[in-house]
Scaffold this active site. Structure first.
Site, mmCIF file in Angstrom:
data_model
loop_
_atom_site.group_PDB
_atom_site.id
_atom_site.type_symbol
_atom_site.label_atom_id
_atom_site.label_comp_id
_atom_site.label_asym_id
_atom_site.label_seq_id
_atom_site.Cartn_x
_atom_site.Cartn_y
_atom_site.Cartn_z
ATOM 1 N N HIS A 1 24.897 30.042 36.136
ATOM 2 C CA HIS A 1 25.014 30.641 34.807
ATOM 3 C C HIS A 1 24.302 32.000 34.779
ATOM 4 C CE1 HIS A 1 24.091 30.472 30.268
ATOM 5 N NE2 HIS A 1 25.318 30.926 30.458
ATOM 6 N N ASP B 1 37.452 49.272 41.466
ATOM 7 C CA ASP B 1 38.491 50.119 42.043
ATOM 8 C C ASP B 1 38.039 50.544 43.443
ATOM 9 O OD1 ASP B 1 36.734 52.377 41.752
ATOM 10 O OD2 ASP B 1 37.574 52.838 39.781
ATOM 11 N N HIS C 1 28.884 54.945 32.614
ATOM 12 C CA HIS C 1 29.297 54.693 33.997
ATOM 13 C C HIS C 1 28.086 54.703 34.932
ATOM 14 C CE1 HIS C 1 32.030 54.290 37.314
ATOM 15 N NE2 HIS C 1 31.647 55.438 37.862
ATOM 16 N N TYR D 1 37.723 54.423 36.311
ATOM 17 C CA TYR D 1 36.887 53.436 35.622
ATOM 18 C C TYR D 1 37.475 52.027 35.601
ATOM 19 C CZ TYR D 1 34.821 57.824 34.200
ATOM 20 O OH TYR D 1 34.266 59.083 34.214
ATOM 21 N N ALA D 2 38.279 51.678 36.588
ATOM 22 C CA ALA D 2 38.843 50.325 36.683
ATOM 23 C C ALA D 2 37.830 49.427 37.391
ATOM 24 C CB ALA D 2 40.179 50.352 37.411
ATOM 25 N N ASN D 3 36.752 49.136 36.669
ATOM 26 C CA ASN D 3 35.652 48.330 37.184
ATOM 27 C C ASN D 3 35.155 47.419 36.073
ATOM 28 O OD1 ASN D 3 35.303 50.008 39.714
ATOM 29 N ND2 ASN D 3 34.844 51.552 38.162
#
EC number: 5.4.99.62
Length: 129
Positions: free
Chosen positions: A20, A28, A96, A118-120
């Protein structure tokens, strides 16, 4: 051989070992991976596999309690943001630069072939009970 779920043995093991609040990152192909953080590199070529596909498949096999995203995704990458929003869990947004700092605490970073800005996402593990 497994019949259902993720076939990648490294990802399956990481998910099974999560406790947990542990975190993993789906990234990316350009996100820097900090020294000391485990990496599972799925990138085959630009765009393959996609961020959207990896998020969908991993989240289907993981108890996700919350996600963390870079604020910049809102303006720069609505497609990636929409994929994460479909998880229907609380979202936290940070710069970021702050996002990159948080990746240092992840159990693993899964690198996709995604080549859009920013594909994270940081996935925070929940519990199944």
């Amino acid at each position: 051989m497994k019949r259902h779920g993720i076939l990648n043995s490294q990802i399956s093991k990481v998910l099974a070992d999560l406790g947990h609040t542990d975190t993993i990152v789906i990234a990316d192909c350009g996100l820097p991976i900090p020294a000391g953080v485990a990496r599972i590199d799925l990138a085959l070529e630009l765009g393959t596999p996609s961020f959207v596909d990896v998020v969908r498949i991993v989240a289907d096999d993981m108890a996700v309690e919350q996600v963390t995203l870079a604020t910049e995704i809102k303006a720069a990458n609505p497609v990636a943001l929409e994929a994460v929003m479909k998880l229907d869990v609380p979202q936290d947004y940070v710069s970021h630069e702050a996002f990159k700092e948080l990746t240092k605490q992840a159990k693993v970073i899964i690198r996709t072939g995604e080549a859009t800005p920013y594909a994270n996402v940081i996935l925070h593990a929940g519990v199944i009970f």
